[in-house]
Design a protein around this motif. Structure first.
Motif, short mmCIF file in Angstrom:
data_model
loop_
_atom_site.label_atom_id
_atom_site.label_comp_id
_atom_site.label_asym_id
_atom_site.label_seq_id
_atom_site.Cartn_x
_atom_site.Cartn_y
_atom_site.Cartn_z
N ARG A 196 0.85 -1.19 0.00
CA ARG A 196 0.00 0.00 0.00
C ARG A 196 0.88 1.23 0.00
NH1 ARG A 196 -5.55 -1.11 2.72
NH2 ARG A 196 -5.87 0.92 1.85
N SER A 197 0.45 2.24 -0.70
CA SER A 197 1.21 3.48 -0.72
C SER A 197 1.01 4.22 0.60
CB SER A 197 0.76 4.36 -1.88
OG SER A 197 -0.56 4.78 -1.68
N ALA A 198 1.86 5.18 0.85
CA ALA A 198 1.78 5.95 2.09
C ALA A 198 0.54 6.83 2.11
CB ALA A 198 3.03 6.81 2.24
N SER A 199 -0.08 7.01 0.96
CA SER A 199 -1.22 7.91 0.88
C SER A 199 -2.43 7.17 0.32
CB SER A 199 -0.84 9.09 -0.01
OG SER A 199 -1.97 9.82 -0.35
N ALA A 200 -3.06 6.35 1.15
CA ALA A 200 -4.26 5.60 0.73
C ALA A 200 -5.48 6.49 0.93
CB ALA A 200 -4.39 4.33 1.55
N ALA A 201 -6.58 6.16 0.27
CA ALA A 201 -7.78 6.98 0.38
C ALA A 201 -8.87 6.21 1.11
CB ALA A 201 -8.27 7.36 -1.01
N ARG A 202 -9.70 6.94 1.86
CA ARG A 202 -10.85 6.37 2.56
C ARG A 202 -12.10 6.94 1.92
NH1 ARG A 202 -9.24 2.66 6.20
NH2 ARG A 202 -7.36 3.28 7.21
N ARG A 224 -32.25 13.05 -3.59
CA ARG A 224 -32.50 11.67 -3.17
C ARG A 224 -32.23 10.71 -4.32
NH1 ARG A 224 -32.12 11.91 1.81
NH2 ARG A 224 -33.78 12.79 3.04
N GLY A 225 -31.72 9.55 -3.99
CA GLY A 225 -31.47 8.54 -5.00
C GLY A 225 -30.03 8.56 -5.48
N ARG A 226 -29.36 9.69 -5.36
CA ARG A 226 -27.96 9.78 -5.77
C ARG A 226 -27.08 9.64 -4.55
NH1 ARG A 226 -27.47 15.18 -8.80
NH2 ARG A 226 -29.70 15.52 -8.65
N VAL A 227 -25.87 9.13 -4.75
CA VAL A 227 -24.92 8.95 -3.65
C VAL A 227 -23.65 9.69 -4.01
CG1 VAL A 227 -23.56 7.26 -2.38
CG2 VAL A 227 -25.88 6.70 -3.06
N ARG A 228 -23.11 10.38 -3.03
CA ARG A 228 -21.88 11.14 -3.24
C ARG A 228 -20.78 10.47 -2.43
NH1 ARG A 228 -21.81 17.33 -1.58
NH2 ARG A 228 -23.85 16.59 -0.97
N LEU A 229 -19.61 10.34 -3.00
CA LEU A 229 -18.49 9.77 -2.28
C LEU A 229 -17.70 10.89 -1.62
CD1 LEU A 229 -17.09 7.08 -4.73
CD2 LEU A 229 -18.41 6.73 -2.66
N VAL A 230 -17.35 10.69 -0.37
CA VAL A 230 -16.50 11.63 0.35
C VAL A 230 -15.13 11.00 0.42
CG1 VAL A 230 -16.05 12.71 2.57
CG2 VAL A 230 -18.38 12.58 1.70
N VAL A 242 -3.74 7.95 10.47
CA VAL A 242 -5.16 7.60 10.34
C VAL A 242 -6.02 8.45 11.26
CG1 VAL A 242 -6.82 5.71 10.54
CG2 VAL A 242 -4.55 5.26 9.64
N ASP A 243 -5.50 8.79 12.43
CA ASP A 243 -6.28 9.60 13.39
C ASP A 243 -6.64 10.95 12.78
OD1 ASP A 243 -6.24 7.65 15.34
OD2 ASP A 243 -4.36 8.39 16.22
N GLN A 244 -5.68 11.58 12.12
CA GLN A 244 -5.95 12.88 11.50
C GLN A 244 -6.97 12.72 10.37
OE1 GLN A 244 -2.50 14.64 9.71
NE2 GLN A 244 -3.47 16.64 9.46
N ALA A 245 -6.85 11.64 9.60
CA ALA A 245 -7.80 11.40 8.51
C ALA A 245 -9.20 11.15 9.06
CB ALA A 245 -7.33 10.21 7.67
N LEU A 246 -9.32 10.42 10.17
CA LEU A 246 -10.63 10.19 10.79
C LEU A 246 -11.25 11.49 11.26
CD1 LEU A 246 -10.23 6.90 12.82
CD2 LEU A 246 -11.82 7.36 10.98
N ARG A 247 -10.45 12.37 11.86
CA ARG A 247 -10.96 13.67 12.29
C ARG A 247 -11.48 14.46 11.09
NH1 ARG A 247 -6.51 13.78 15.72
NH2 ARG A 247 -5.42 15.24 14.37
N ALA A 248 -10.73 14.43 9.99
CA ALA A 248 -11.15 15.15 8.78
C ALA A 248 -12.45 14.55 8.23
CB ALA A 248 -10.05 15.10 7.73
N LEU A 249 -12.55 13.21 8.26
CA LEU A 249 -13.76 12.54 7.77
C LEU A 249 -14.96 12.91 8.63
CD1 LEU A 249 -15.14 10.48 5.90
CD2 LEU A 249 -14.53 8.73 7.56
N LYS A 250 -14.78 12.89 9.96
CA LYS A 250 -15.87 13.24 10.86
C LYS A 250 -16.33 14.68 10.62
CE LYS A 250 -14.92 10.15 14.71
NZ LYS A 250 -14.54 10.07 16.13
N LYS A 251 -15.38 15.57 10.39
CA LYS A 251 -15.71 16.97 10.15
C LYS A 251 -16.53 17.11 8.87
CE LYS A 251 -12.63 20.01 11.25
NZ LYS A 251 -11.43 20.87 11.26
N LYS A 252 -16.11 16.39 7.82
CA LYS A 252 -16.85 16.45 6.55
C LYS A 252 -18.26 15.88 6.71
CE LYS A 252 -13.18 16.42 3.13
NZ LYS A 252 -12.72 15.83 1.87
#
Length: 92
Positions: free
Chosen positions: A3-9, A20-26, A35-45
């Protein structure tokens, strides 16, 4: 394969009622395996998108009449907030 150092979630995020009916990827990038910083960013979004609020609302059944009343009250609150901001900014 490594895995690269910069994986996406990714997380599925419900959109506004009009979409409604459409899905958006974050997407949140994980930098330097932090990962902790990425989780914080995800929660904020997700918070900004209103996902947590929607999950809380959907925990129990809401009658259509209750839903309409809630949505109308939310619209009134948004409108009043807009008027308050306009009053601050423009003075009328």
């Amino acid at each position: 394969m490594g895995r690269s150092a910069s994986a996406a979630r990714f997380a599925l995020v419900p959109m506004a009622p009009a979409d409604r009916g459409r899905v958006r990827l974050v997407q949140v990038l994980v930098r330097d395996n932090n990962v902790d910083q990425a989780l914080r960013a995800l929660k904020k979004k997700l918070q900004r998108e209103g996902v947590f609020r929607e999950m809380k609302i959907r925990r129990t059944y809401e009658k259509p009449s209750e839903r309409r009343a809630r949505e109308k009250a939310e619209a009134v609150r948004r409108h009043r907030k807009l008027l308050r901001k306009r009053m601050e900014r423009e003075g009328y």
